[in-house]
Enzyme design. Structure first.
Site, PDB file in Angstrom:
ATOM      1  N   CYS A   1       0.838  -1.199   0.000  1.00 32.04           N
ATOM      2  CA  CYS A   1       0.000   0.000   0.000  1.00 32.04           C
ATOM      3  C   CYS A   1       0.877   1.255   0.000  1.00 32.04           C
ATOM      4  O   CYS A   1       1.614   1.491  -0.949  1.00 32.04           O
ATOM      5  CB  CYS A   1      -0.989  -0.031   1.165  1.00 32.04           C
ATOM      6  SG  CYS A   1      -2.353   1.154   0.974  1.00 32.04           S
TER       7      CYS A   1
ATOM      8  N   HIS B   1      -3.822  -4.515  -0.187  1.00 31.85           N
ATOM      9  CA  HIS B   1      -3.396  -5.154   1.064  1.00 31.85           C
ATOM     10  C   HIS B   1      -3.530  -6.671   0.921  1.00 31.85           C
ATOM     11  O   HIS B   1      -4.624  -7.213   1.110  1.00 31.85           O
ATOM     12  CB  HIS B   1      -4.256  -4.671   2.230  1.00 31.85           C
ATOM     13  CG  HIS B   1      -3.935  -3.297   2.702  1.00 31.85           C
ATOM     14  ND1 HIS B   1      -2.925  -3.030   3.605  1.00 31.85           N
ATOM     15  CD2 HIS B   1      -4.479  -2.101   2.384  1.00 31.85           C
ATOM     16  CE1 HIS B   1      -2.869  -1.735   3.830  1.00 31.85           C
ATOM     17  NE2 HIS B   1      -3.797  -1.146   3.098  1.00 31.85           N
TER      18      HIS B   1
ATOM     19  N   GLU C   1      -2.558  -8.912   2.914  1.00 27.76           N
ATOM     20  CA  GLU C   1      -2.872  -9.495   4.220  1.00 27.76           C
ATOM     21  C   GLU C   1      -4.361  -9.417   4.540  1.00 27.76           C
ATOM     22  O   GLU C   1      -4.833 -10.083   5.471  1.00 27.76           O
ATOM     23  CB  GLU C   1      -2.047  -8.810   5.321  1.00 27.76           C
ATOM     24  CG  GLU C   1      -2.502  -7.432   5.734  1.00 27.76           C
ATOM     25  CD  GLU C   1      -2.075  -6.306   4.809  1.00 27.76           C
ATOM     26  OE1 GLU C   1      -2.277  -5.134   5.185  1.00 27.76           O
ATOM     27  OE2 GLU C   1      -1.552  -6.587   3.711  1.00 27.76           O
TER      28      GLU C   1
END
Length: 203
Positions: free
Chosen positions: A82, A184, A186
């Site tokens: 990001c 992102h 994750e």
């Protein structure tokens, strides 16, 4: 393998650690200490927030010179996530003009269209570049979770994969040992975990 998450006070670190632990990566350290960074096999540069504030903190901690040495000279793999991806580029216009780390040739600017709802938030489709290591084994044009108000563009060949939100922008790039993702991973469920695994195994 030792993976170090670069700590400059701005990043979604807890979620990144959770994803890495889920993948079986237990030797994860969060640090900004030079001797810890030097010991890393791979690096992750996270980032959430304002570009100008982030690059100021990085320079305050002398992380810009340390990352240049480790990534450019020693060729340690790094993944920017990001805002972390944007910081790997040359500059941004967020909160005025600010120089970045210049580890790749890319510039960051705001979305141009007044008709778009900004920030760009939610899952969106990515069109991977051919021969991508990040997307190896991920079929089709996968979805990933985005949340950002500024985008990266580049006139250089940095292995861009693209996304469209009113206009086309760089969703990710990979150039030798340097990789970045605007989204992102994750927070992107199965596809995101697969991408992180690819970074660990293929870079």
């Amino acid at each position: 393998m030792k993976l170090v998450i670069v700590d400059y006070g701005m990043g979604n670190i807890t979620s990144i650690i959770s994803a890495l632990n889920f993948l079986g990566v237990d030797d994860v350290v969060v640090s900004n200490k030079p001797y810890i960074l030097n010991s890393a096999d791979k690096l992750i540069l996270p980032g959430v927030g304002n570009y100008a504030t982030a690059i100021a903190e990085i320079r305050k901690l002398n992380l810009d010179k340390r990352l240049e040495e480790l990534v450019i000279n020693q060729k340690k793999p790094i993944l920017g996530i990001c805002l972390g991806m944007q910081l790997l580029g040359c500059s941004s216009t967020e909160s005025g003009f600010n120089h970045g780390l210049s580890l790749v040739q890319g510039v960051v600017d705001k979305f141009c269209s007044n008709e778009l709802k900004v920030p760009h938030v939610g899952f969106n489709q990515v069109i991977p570049t051919q021969q991508s290591r990040l997307y190896s084994g991920i079929e089709g044009n996968p979805d990933f979770y985005f949340t950002h108000s500024f985008k990266m563009l580049s006139e250089s060949s940095i292995g861009q994969s693209l996304c469209t939100y009113g206009e086309s922008f760089i969703a990710s790039f990979e150039l030798e040992n340097v990789a970045g993702v605007q989204f992102h991973p994750e927070l992107s469920q199965k596809n995101g975990l697969h991408l992180i695994k690819n970074f660990i195994e293929l870079f």
